[in-house]
Write an enzyme that holds these catalytic residues in place. Structure first.
Site, short mmCIF file in Angstrom:
data_model
loop_
_atom_site.label_atom_id
_atom_site.label_comp_id
_atom_site.label_asym_id
_atom_site.label_seq_id
_atom_site.Cartn_x
_atom_site.Cartn_y
_atom_site.Cartn_z
N ASN A 84 1.30 -6.89 6.29
CA ASN A 84 0.24 -7.55 5.51
C ASN A 84 0.72 -8.82 4.83
O ASN A 84 0.01 -9.83 4.80
CB ASN A 84 -0.28 -6.57 4.44
CG ASN A 84 -1.01 -5.39 5.05
OD1 ASN A 84 -2.06 -5.54 5.68
ND2 ASN A 84 -0.42 -4.20 4.92
N TYR A 146 8.66 -5.63 -1.72
CA TYR A 146 7.43 -6.41 -1.97
C TYR A 146 7.81 -7.82 -2.43
O TYR A 146 7.27 -8.81 -1.93
CB TYR A 146 6.59 -5.70 -3.02
CG TYR A 146 5.57 -6.55 -3.70
CD1 TYR A 146 5.74 -6.95 -5.03
CD2 TYR A 146 4.42 -6.97 -3.04
CE1 TYR A 146 4.81 -7.74 -5.67
CE2 TYR A 146 3.48 -7.75 -3.68
CZ TYR A 146 3.68 -8.13 -4.99
OH TYR A 146 2.75 -8.93 -5.63
N LYS A 150 7.15 -11.64 -0.82
CA LYS A 150 6.58 -12.79 -1.54
C LYS A 150 7.50 -14.02 -1.42
O LYS A 150 7.05 -15.14 -1.26
CB LYS A 150 6.32 -12.42 -3.00
CG LYS A 150 5.15 -11.50 -3.16
CD LYS A 150 3.88 -12.15 -2.61
CE LYS A 150 2.72 -11.20 -2.52
NZ LYS A 150 1.49 -11.85 -2.02
N1 LIG Z 1 -2.64 -8.54 -9.96
C1 LIG Z 1 -1.51 -9.09 -10.36
O1 LIG Z 1 -1.15 -9.01 -11.56
C2 LIG Z 1 -0.63 -9.83 -9.40
C3 LIG Z 1 -1.02 -10.07 -8.08
N2 LIG Z 1 -0.18 -10.78 -7.25
C4 LIG Z 1 -0.58 -11.07 -5.87
O2 LIG Z 1 -1.90 -11.57 -5.86
C5 LIG Z 1 -2.58 -11.15 -4.70
C6 LIG Z 1 -3.86 -10.41 -5.09
O3 LIG Z 1 -3.44 -9.32 -5.88
P1 LIG Z 1 -4.52 -8.28 -6.45
O4 LIG Z 1 -5.85 -8.96 -6.47
O5 LIG Z 1 -3.98 -7.72 -7.70
O6 LIG Z 1 -4.50 -7.16 -5.32
P2 LIG Z 1 -5.71 -6.21 -4.86
O7 LIG Z 1 -5.08 -5.10 -4.11
O8 LIG Z 1 -6.58 -5.95 -6.03
O9 LIG Z 1 -6.50 -7.16 -3.86
C7 LIG Z 1 -5.96 -7.51 -2.62
C8 LIG Z 1 -7.11 -7.66 -1.64
O10 LIG Z 1 -6.59 -8.05 -0.38
C9 LIG Z 1 -7.22 -7.28 0.63
N3 LIG Z 1 -6.26 -7.14 1.74
C10 LIG Z 1 -5.05 -6.53 1.72
N4 LIG Z 1 -4.48 -6.58 2.93
C11 LIG Z 1 -5.36 -7.25 3.75
C12 LIG Z 1 -5.35 -7.62 5.11
N5 LIG Z 1 -4.33 -7.28 5.92
N6 LIG Z 1 -6.40 -8.31 5.61
C13 LIG Z 1 -7.46 -8.63 4.81
N7 LIG Z 1 -7.53 -8.30 3.49
C14 LIG Z 1 -6.49 -7.62 2.98
C15 LIG Z 1 -7.56 -5.94 -0.01
O11 LIG Z 1 -8.65 -5.33 0.65
C16 LIG Z 1 -7.89 -6.35 -1.44
O12 LIG Z 1 -9.28 -6.55 -1.63
C17 LIG Z 1 -1.61 -10.28 -3.92
O13 LIG Z 1 -1.01 -11.07 -2.89
C18 LIG Z 1 -0.57 -9.88 -4.95
O14 LIG Z 1 0.70 -9.68 -4.35
C19 LIG Z 1 1.04 -11.26 -7.68
C20 LIG Z 1 1.46 -11.02 -8.95
C21 LIG Z 1 0.67 -10.30 -9.90
O1 LIG Z 2 3.16 -8.72 -8.25
C1 LIG Z 2 2.71 -7.93 -9.07
O2 LIG Z 2 3.20 -7.93 -10.36
C2 LIG Z 2 2.45 -7.32 -11.43
C3 LIG Z 2 3.40 -7.16 -12.62
O3 LIG Z 2 4.50 -6.37 -12.22
P1 LIG Z 2 4.84 -4.99 -12.98
O4 LIG Z 2 5.90 -4.36 -12.16
O5 LIG Z 2 5.34 -5.40 -14.37
O6 LIG Z 2 3.56 -4.21 -13.06
C4 LIG Z 2 1.86 -6.01 -10.96
O7 LIG Z 2 1.10 -5.44 -12.03
C5 LIG Z 2 0.97 -6.27 -9.74
O8 LIG Z 2 0.37 -5.07 -9.28
C6 LIG Z 2 1.80 -6.84 -8.62
O9 LIG Z 2 0.97 -7.28 -7.55
#
Ligand SMILES: NC(=O)C1=CN([C@@H]2O[C@H](COP(=O)(O)OP(=O)(O)OC[C@H]3O[C@@H](n4cnc5c(N)ncnc54)[C@H](O)[C@@H]3O)[C@@H](O)[C@H]2O)C=CC1
Ligand SMILES: O=C1O[C@H](COP(=O)(O)O)[C@@H](O)[C@H](O)[C@H]1O
Length: 247
Positions: A84, A146, A150
């Site tokens: 992914n 993970y 990234k």
């Molecule tokens: N939420 C956070 O605090 C953080 C998020 N991120 C990054 O930001 C991005 C979004 O994170 P979130 O919104 O929290 O995750 P999430 O899991 O809430 O959303 C990810 C979305 O991507 C879709 N998805 C996953 N694999 C897929 C694929 N192969 N094809 C099409 N769609 C796919 C899922 O269906 C989901 O709707 C991710 O890349 C994550 O690593 C990075 C650091 C912190």
């Molecule tokens: O990349 C991400 O980082 C946040 C923060 O990391 P954490 O280990 O302190 O929770 C995480 O919440 C999020 O799910 C992940 O995508």
């Protein structure tokens, strides 16, 4: 940005934070492997980002890509992040270049540099006035597979910038939490990103001029140990929130 913007992973936490606040600012084309749970602005494409043909079709006429789709779990197994996060990001980049897209904004993570948080530095670095800081120029130092995926995405972006002239911004997002910083979690408070600042930062990534950048996606937290000066200088990022305001 006059041309449509393709946002992948739109049904996730980050995607919804961005699109809810910028719904009227761009001509959106949203993409996710899950169909929308409720009405979304613009067009919607249901496909897997590892399917080149589907992604290339979704790129038609697109000016910029915000690439969020992926497995966001710090504990995700290698087969999932390989498929992914690494292969998926490569596919989206390749389809973007093939379609003549100008700009690519990538959701990287604090976990790409998590291993800098060594036992001797923590928990002090999560507290105000500690002198340690990362500014985006440091080498990746992933804290898990993970985070490796990234860091790989950031490097893929560097290659596609150098090879094809694509403008690429990698946003090392901290901890996106709605409404307030994480409670009783110093690491989360140090790297909190409010929904308001998240939308603002990605808006700036879509509007500013740059070549290849790595910036930290956090609010202006007193506890921060990531510098946001590069984001301020290059992107015009001007965060309004601070986790200290919730102490
Ligand atoms: N939420 C956070 O605090 C953080 C998020 N991120 C990054 O930001 C991005 C979004 O994170 P979130 O919104 O929290 O995750 P999430 O899991 O809430 O959303 C990810 C979305 O991507 C879709 N998805 C996953 N694999 C897929 C694929 N192969 N094809 C099409 N769609 C796919 C899922 O269906 C989901 O709707 C991710 O890349 C994550 O690593 C990075 C650091 C912190
Ligand atoms: O990349 C991400 O980082 C946040 C923060 O990391 P954490 O280990 O302190 O929770 C995480 O919440 C999020 O799910 C992940 O995508």
């Amino acid at each position: 940005m006059d041309a449509p913007v393709l946002l992948t992973g739109s049904e996730g936490r980050v995607g919804r934070a961005i699109v809810e606040r910028l719904a009227d600012e761009y001509d959106w084309r949203l993409l996710d492997r899950e169909p929308p749970a409720e009405d979304r602005p613009g067009e919607f494409v249901v496909c897997d980002i590892t399917d080149y043909d589907d992604v290339r079709e979704a790129m038609e006429g697109i000016g910029a890509v915000v690439h969020l789709a992926g497995d966001p779990r710090p504990e995700a197994p290698w087969d999932s992040v390989l498929r992914n996060n690494i292969d998926g990001t490569h596919t989206v980049l390749e389809a973007a270049v093939d379609a003549g897209v100008d700009r690519f904004v990538f959701a990287s993570s604090n976990h790409a540099v998590g291993a800098y948080e060594t036992a001797d530095r923590t928990p002090d670095i999560y507290r105000p006035d500690d002198g340690f800081a990362l500014d985006g120029a440091e080498l990746p130092r992933p804290s898990n597979r993970y985070g490796v995926s990234k860091a790989a995405g950031e490097t893929l972006g560097r290659f596609f910038h150098d090879e094809h002239g694509l403008s690429v911004a990698c946003v090392r997002i901290g901890n996106l939490t709605e409404g307030h910083p994480p409670k009783d979690y110093e690491r989360g408070q140090a790297m909190w990103l409010s929904h308001r600042d998240c939308a603002h930062l990605f808006d700036r990534c879509l509007e500013a001029d740059y070549g290849y950048e790595i910036v930290y996606g956090i609010s202006d937290n007193d506890r921060k140990y990531y510098s946001i000066e590069r984001a301020r200088e290059v992107l015009g990022y001007d965060p309004r929130d601070n986790s200290a305001d919730y102490d």
